[in-house]
Scaffold this motif. Structure first.
Motif, short mmCIF file in Angstrom:
data_model
loop_
_atom_site.label_atom_id
_atom_site.label_comp_id
_atom_site.label_asym_id
_atom_site.label_seq_id
_atom_site.Cartn_x
_atom_site.Cartn_y
_atom_site.Cartn_z
N VAL A 99 -2.00 -1.05 -3.80
CA VAL A 99 -3.08 -0.09 -3.58
C VAL A 99 -2.46 1.29 -3.31
O VAL A 99 -1.61 1.43 -2.42
N SER A 111 -5.52 3.43 5.39
CA SER A 111 -4.63 2.41 4.81
C SER A 111 -4.48 1.21 5.74
O SER A 111 -4.31 0.09 5.29
N THR A 152 0.74 5.14 0.67
CA THR A 152 -0.18 6.13 1.24
C THR A 152 0.36 7.54 1.05
O THR A 152 1.52 7.80 1.33
N ILE A 172 0.87 -1.19 0.00
CA ILE A 172 0.00 0.00 0.00
C ILE A 172 0.90 1.23 0.00
O ILE A 172 1.84 1.30 0.78
N ASN A 217 -3.29 4.91 -1.89
CA ASN A 217 -4.30 5.68 -1.15
C ASN A 217 -3.92 7.15 -1.32
O ASN A 217 -2.92 7.60 -0.79
#
Ligand code: 5AD
Ligand code: SF4
Length: 466
Positions: free
Chosen positions: A60, A35, A25, A23, A62
């Protein structure tokens, strides 16, 4: 299908394959907390965290849209990971604030067609369903809602730290400061039920967490909208009352919060901070500008004098108070004299920390439509001027720390040197120190401050803390 059926289907599909996630962020601590929930959902469906060197199976992003540079950094990163897609067919998902802006979604669709999932701030909780659609149905997912927003409780969560935890107490913002995009992408103010917050913090305390940071775009208007509309169902119907309740939880030793708004810094909140030893006396009090006319145009609802009077009152009532702030330079129409007022407030108030920002026009906001935008060169000049003043104050102020002893939690390993532990003083100054036998992350220790490195201190462990 129900959300947990999606969870089961994805679990079944990826079982036994050792698939990993990463992830990235951007932005504020609210995004960090989201997150952690994204990580919780990914682990629930069977992904494990990828190591630093590993190309993950799902990535991902964010995102943040509060200033233009966060957006530019995101586009750079999406471009970089195109090769991952080609090498390994990584599932790429982009969510968060920026995806609430239609022009950004269009740009992603056009320039980065290899992105699989786009989700917004109101649909984070659908991630298992969206992964299901991507990996089982081979669909491109666009899952964005333009709504005031709801609250989703009981999402799984995988926290970054075992000692300090973020707890979101309210979502959204109703203030519409004229420079700010947040109210457009995060929806209206809504507060979590006090029982839910207390349950979460009690659970954290039982797991050994010692410190919580309460998060919200405007924490001290906790329950205000609900109160005004007669919708409160508990006696704990204000931020001050919530603080008293949280401090009763055994095991929690320190309570912090960000960000409050000066206009909602009512006497009961000041009294609560003064009464409650567990509440950190380091308060973030965003100034934004020191000039009353600019503040009015920013829709901040206080004047320079009111801000200074509030600071005075807090200094008198809160023992060991220290303040940090946010300042924007180069708001449309800001004159040299008006900027001088900002410098004046910085000279007058002893801020421990200042987060300085160059005004960045955000499409859709009132200030971005103004014709009297300040040229970039002037904005940068003002930024440098403010920075110089700030640095001179930091250097002078730091000297008083040398030789002092602070009781700290060992928060983790230092970002720049993992042979060192890192922590923060009550005033949010970073302190790094060598590990010592018998001390581990999460412990309370007494540390003596030895060296001043301007943005951090070096210290030495003295004893176990109480
Ligand atoms: N330009 C520059 N800074 C901004 N902030 C919010 N919007 C903008 C903008 N358009 C700053 C404010 C806020 C912090 C989180 O970001 O200072 O307090
Ligand atoms: Fe933005 Fe103002 Fe709301 Fe903070 S209070 S999120 S600066 S609109």
């Amino acid at each position: 299908m129900e959300e947990n059926e999606f969870v089961e289907k994805v679990k079944e599909k990826i079982m036994g394959q050792n698939l990993t996630y990463q992830i990235m962020t951007f932005g504020c601590q609210l995004n960090e907390n989201d997150s952690e929930k994204i990580a919780g959902m990914l682990e629930m469906v069977g992904y494990t965290k990828a190591s630093e060197e590993q190309i993950p199976d799902i990535l991902v992003f964010n995102t943040c849209c509060v200033r233009e540079n966060a957006e530019e950094r995101l586009f750079g990163k999406i471009g970089e990971v195109k090769k991952w897609k080609q090498e390994k067919n990584v599932v790429i998902a982009i969510g968060g604030c920026m995806m609430q802006e239609p022009q950004m979604v269009d740009k992603i669709k056009k320039s980065y067609p290899y992105v699989d999932i786009i989700f917004g701030t109101h649909t984070t909780q659908n991630l298992p369903e969206n992964i299901y659609k991507t990996i089982l149905k081979n669909e491109k997912v666009r899952d964005i809602l333009d709504i005031d927003g709801e609250i989703y409780e009981d999402l799984p969560i995988k926290r970054k730290s075992d000692a300090v935890a973020n707890v979101t107490i309210m979502y959204g913002c109703n203030n519409f400061c004229t420079y700010c995009i947040v109210p457009y992408v995060r929806g209206r103010e809504r507060s979590r039920k006090p029982e839910k917050i207390l349950e979460e913090i009690t659970d954290l305390a039982n797991k050994g967490y010692k410190e919580v940071t309460l998060l919200g775009q405007n924490v001290n208007s906790y329950m205000r909208t609900e109160r005004e509309n007669g919708l409160t169902t508990s006696a704990i119907d204000s931020f001050a009352k919530l603080l008293y309740e949280i401090c009763k939880i055994q095991g929690i030793e320190r309570v912090k919060f960000i960000s409050p708004h000066p206009k909602d810094f009512t006497d009961d909140v000041i009294q609560a901070i003064a009464d409650l030893e567990k509440v950190s006396s380091m308060i973030h009090l965003p100034l934004q500008s020191g000039n009353s006319k600019v503040l009015k145009e920013m829709n901040r609802k206080y004047t320079k004098e009111q801000y200074l009077a509030l600071v005075d009152k807090m200094v008198q009532k809160i023992p060991n108070l220290s303040l940090s702030t946010d300042i924007i330079v180069g708001f449309p129409g800001e004159t040299e004299e008006e900027f001088e007022d900002t410098l004046d407030v910085v000279r007058k108030v002893n801020f421990e920390q200042i987060f300085m920002f160059i005004y960045s026009p955000r499409e859709g906001t009132v200030a971005a439509k103004r014709e009297d935008q300040i040229p970039e060169t002037i904005k940068h000049q003002r930024f440098d001027q403010l920075k110089k003043l700030y640095e001179s104050k930091v250097e002078a102020n730091n000297e008083k720390y040398i030789g002092t002893i602070h009781t700290l939690f060992i928060e983790g390993k230092s970002k720049n040197d993992d042979a060192m532990f890192t922590s923060r003083t009550d005033t949010n100054k970073v302190v790094v120190f060598e590990p010592k036998e018998g001390f581990q992350i999460g412990d309370m220790v007494e540390v003596e401050i030895r060296e001043n490195h301007k943005w951090y201190f070096k210290g030495e462990i003295k004893n176990k803390g109480e």
